[in-house]
Scaffold this motif. Structure first.
Motif, PDB file in Angstrom:
ATOM      1  N   GLU A  39       4.516  -4.872  -2.080  1.00 27.56           N
ATOM      2  CA  GLU A  39       5.490  -5.754  -2.093  1.00 27.56           C
ATOM      3  C   GLU A  39       6.466  -5.226  -0.798  1.00 27.56           C
ATOM      4  O   GLU A  39       7.060  -6.090   0.099  1.00 27.56           O
ATOM      5  CB  GLU A  39       6.604  -5.890  -3.074  1.00 27.56           C
ATOM      6  N   ASN A  40       6.727  -3.912  -0.477  1.00 32.87           N
ATOM      7  CA  ASN A  40       7.451  -3.280   0.489  1.00 32.87           C
ATOM      8  C   ASN A  40       6.870  -3.365   1.839  1.00 32.87           C
ATOM      9  O   ASN A  40       7.627  -3.016   2.927  1.00 32.87           O
ATOM     10  CB  ASN A  40       8.000  -1.897  -0.032  1.00 32.87           C
ATOM     11  N   LYS A  41       5.447  -3.261   1.800  1.00 30.72           N
ATOM     12  CA  LYS A  41       5.063  -3.123   3.272  1.00 30.72           C
ATOM     13  C   LYS A  41       4.318  -4.314   3.696  1.00 30.72           C
ATOM     14  O   LYS A  41       3.851  -5.290   2.829  1.00 30.72           O
ATOM     15  CB  LYS A  41       3.841  -1.895   3.342  1.00 30.72           C
ATOM     16  N   ASN A  42       4.408  -4.575   4.849  1.00 32.75           N
ATOM     17  CA  ASN A  42       3.578  -5.843   5.396  1.00 32.75           C
ATOM     18  C   ASN A  42       2.161  -5.574   5.577  1.00 32.75           C
ATOM     19  O   ASN A  42       1.870  -5.320   7.071  1.00 32.75           O
ATOM     20  CB  ASN A  42       4.438  -6.408   6.725  1.00 32.75           C
ATOM     21  N   LEU A  43       1.537  -5.527   4.711  1.00 35.62           N
ATOM     22  CA  LEU A  43       0.100  -5.116   5.039  1.00 35.62           C
ATOM     23  C   LEU A  43      -0.730  -6.177   5.361  1.00 35.62           C
ATOM     24  O   LEU A  43      -0.645  -7.295   4.944  1.00 35.62           O
ATOM     25  CB  LEU A  43      -0.556  -4.335   3.784  1.00 35.62           C
ATOM     26  N   THR A  44      -2.012  -6.112   6.197  1.00 34.50           N
ATOM     27  CA  THR A  44      -2.757  -7.039   6.269  1.00 34.50           C
ATOM     28  C   THR A  44      -4.035  -6.978   5.228  1.00 34.50           C
ATOM     29  O   THR A  44      -3.677  -6.287   4.463  1.00 34.50           O
ATOM     30  CB  THR A  44      -3.384  -6.878   7.764  1.00 34.50           C
ATOM     31  N   LYS A  45      -4.773  -8.195   5.355  1.00 33.75           N
ATOM     32  CA  LYS A  45      -6.089  -8.033   4.433  1.00 33.75           C
ATOM     33  C   LYS A  45      -6.768  -6.796   4.354  1.00 33.75           C
ATOM     34  O   LYS A  45      -7.426  -6.119   3.342  1.00 33.75           O
ATOM     35  CB  LYS A  45      -7.042  -9.152   4.435  1.00 33.75           C
ATOM     36  N   ALA A  46      -7.080  -6.197   5.706  1.00 36.42           N
ATOM     37  CA  ALA A  46      -7.744  -4.880   5.769  1.00 36.42           C
ATOM     38  C   ALA A  46      -6.979  -3.758   5.139  1.00 36.42           C
ATOM     39  O   ALA A  46      -7.469  -2.891   4.520  1.00 36.42           O
ATOM     40  CB  ALA A  46      -8.017  -4.684   7.339  1.00 36.42           C
ATOM     41  N   GLY A  47      -5.574  -3.872   5.116  1.00 37.14           N
ATOM     42  CA  GLY A  47      -4.766  -2.945   4.700  1.00 37.14           C
ATOM     43  C   GLY A  47      -4.754  -2.750   2.960  1.00 37.14           C
ATOM     44  O   GLY A  47      -4.802  -1.687   2.407  1.00 37.14           O
ATOM     45  N   VAL A  48      -4.733  -3.908   2.474  1.00 33.31           N
ATOM     46  CA  VAL A  48      -4.854  -4.439   1.280  1.00 33.31           C
ATOM     47  C   VAL A  48      -6.258  -3.803   0.613  1.00 33.31           C
ATOM     48  O   VAL A  48      -6.238  -3.161  -0.542  1.00 33.31           O
ATOM     49  CB  VAL A  48      -4.685  -5.541   0.662  1.00 33.31           C
ATOM     50  N   GLU A  49      -7.356  -3.970   1.406  1.00 33.06           N
ATOM     51  CA  GLU A  49      -8.635  -3.580   1.101  1.00 33.06           C
ATOM     52  C   GLU A  49      -8.869  -1.979   0.872  1.00 33.06           C
ATOM     53  O   GLU A  49      -9.537  -1.468   0.228  1.00 33.06           O
ATOM     54  CB  GLU A  49      -9.736  -4.165   1.725  1.00 33.06           C
ATOM     55  N   GLU A  50      -8.178  -1.497   1.883  1.00 35.98           N
ATOM     56  CA  GLU A  50      -8.209   0.083   1.972  1.00 35.98           C
ATOM     57  C   GLU A  50      -7.332   0.794   0.863  1.00 35.98           C
ATOM     58  O   GLU A  50      -7.746   1.685   0.227  1.00 35.98           O
ATOM     59  CB  GLU A  50      -7.668   0.667   3.467  1.00 35.98           C
ATOM     60  N   LEU A  51      -6.182   0.190   0.425  1.00 33.78           N
ATOM     61  CA  LEU A  51      -5.216   0.482  -0.652  1.00 33.78           C
ATOM     62  C   LEU A  51      -5.867   0.169  -1.983  1.00 33.78           C
ATOM     63  O   LEU A  51      -6.076   1.319  -2.924  1.00 33.78           O
ATOM     64  CB  LEU A  51      -3.868  -0.060  -0.606  1.00 33.78           C
ATOM     65  N   ILE A  52      -6.185  -0.703  -2.231  1.00 33.57           N
ATOM     66  CA  ILE A  52      -7.031  -1.144  -3.696  1.00 33.57           C
ATOM     67  C   ILE A  52      -8.372  -1.314  -3.721  1.00 33.57           C
ATOM     68  O   ILE A  52      -9.148  -0.881  -4.527  1.00 33.57           O
ATOM     69  CB  ILE A  52      -6.164  -2.471  -4.099  1.00 33.57           C
ATOM     70  N   GLY A  53      -8.969  -1.846  -2.831  1.00 36.36           N
ATOM     71  CA  GLY A  53     -10.412  -2.234  -2.672  1.00 36.36           C
ATOM     72  C   GLY A  53     -10.611  -3.675  -2.568  1.00 36.36           C
ATOM     73  O   GLY A  53      -9.644  -4.536  -2.458  1.00 36.36           O
ATOM     74  N   THR A  54     -11.753  -3.976  -2.906  1.00 37.27           N
ATOM     75  CA  THR A  54     -12.176  -5.449  -2.316  1.00 37.27           C
ATOM     76  C   THR A  54     -11.714  -6.340  -3.920  1.00 37.27           C
ATOM     77  O   THR A  54     -11.637  -5.824  -4.713  1.00 37.27           O
ATOM     78  CB  THR A  54     -13.705  -5.671  -2.493  1.00 37.27           C
ATOM     79  N   PRO A  55     -11.074  -7.533  -3.524  1.00 36.01           N
ATOM     80  CA  PRO A  55     -10.694  -8.383  -4.682  1.00 36.01           C
ATOM     81  C   PRO A  55     -11.822  -8.783  -5.658  1.00 36.01           C
ATOM     82  O   PRO A  55     -12.949  -9.013  -5.348  1.00 36.01           O
ATOM     83  CB  PRO A  55      -9.975  -9.684  -3.904  1.00 36.01           C
TER      84      PRO A  55
END
Length: 153
Positions: A39-55
């Motif tokens: 919520e606090n960072k403006n991440l891209t799809k690639a950044g979300v995949e690095e942080l959490i993993g694939t949906p």
């Protein structure tokens, strides 16, 4: 009396083991601290995949919405598994692939959907007894050599 004690022991062991519950965790768990980072960072799809993993789910009709589903399942003996706890994290992206919205859905009261093995009847295909009889003439006494007439020996 000698045979009664082993039988009673066996029955009590079966009752105790049948009441045990097997727990199973399925999916990807996204904790609250990770949700705050999203919520606090403006991440891209690639950044979300690095942080959490694939949906877990990317719907075909809305590819800019990702779902991370986590289920805590419980199963007793011979019964069907039931969902004890379910947590769904929905991440919606803008057209520029930047996070627009993060929603956490806690669904503790899920319903089990009963699968019915019936089929939908197609009307207009019914046959009466005479039609069925005529259709089955010659059906069960086919030739063995693949020819239309039986060969006599």
């Amino acid at each position: 009396m000698k045979i009664f004690i082993p039988i009673l022991t066996l029955i009590s062991m079966l009752l105790f083991t049948s009441s045990c519950q097997t727990l199973d965790v399925r999916g990807q768990y996204v904790d609250d601290s990770t949700v705050n980072k999203l919520e606090n960072k403006n991440l891209t799809k690639a950044g979300v995949e690095e942080l959490i993993g694939t949906p877990t789910i990317i719907p075909d009709y809305t590819p800019d919405t990702w779902y991370y589903v986590h289920r805590f399942m419980g199963k007793r003996a011979w019964f069907q598994p039931k969902t004890i706890e379910q947590r769904i994290v929905k991440i919606k992206f803008t057209k520029d692939d930047i996070i627009e919205e993060v929603v956490v859905l806690n669904d503790n009261h899920t319903e089990d959907i009963e699968v019915v093995s019936e089929y939908t009847k197609a009307y207009g295909t019914e046959q009466n007894g005479i039609q069925t009889f005529i259709k089955n003439i010659g059906r069960f006494n086919k030739t063995t050599d693949g020819k239309k007439k039986r060969s006599k020996k």
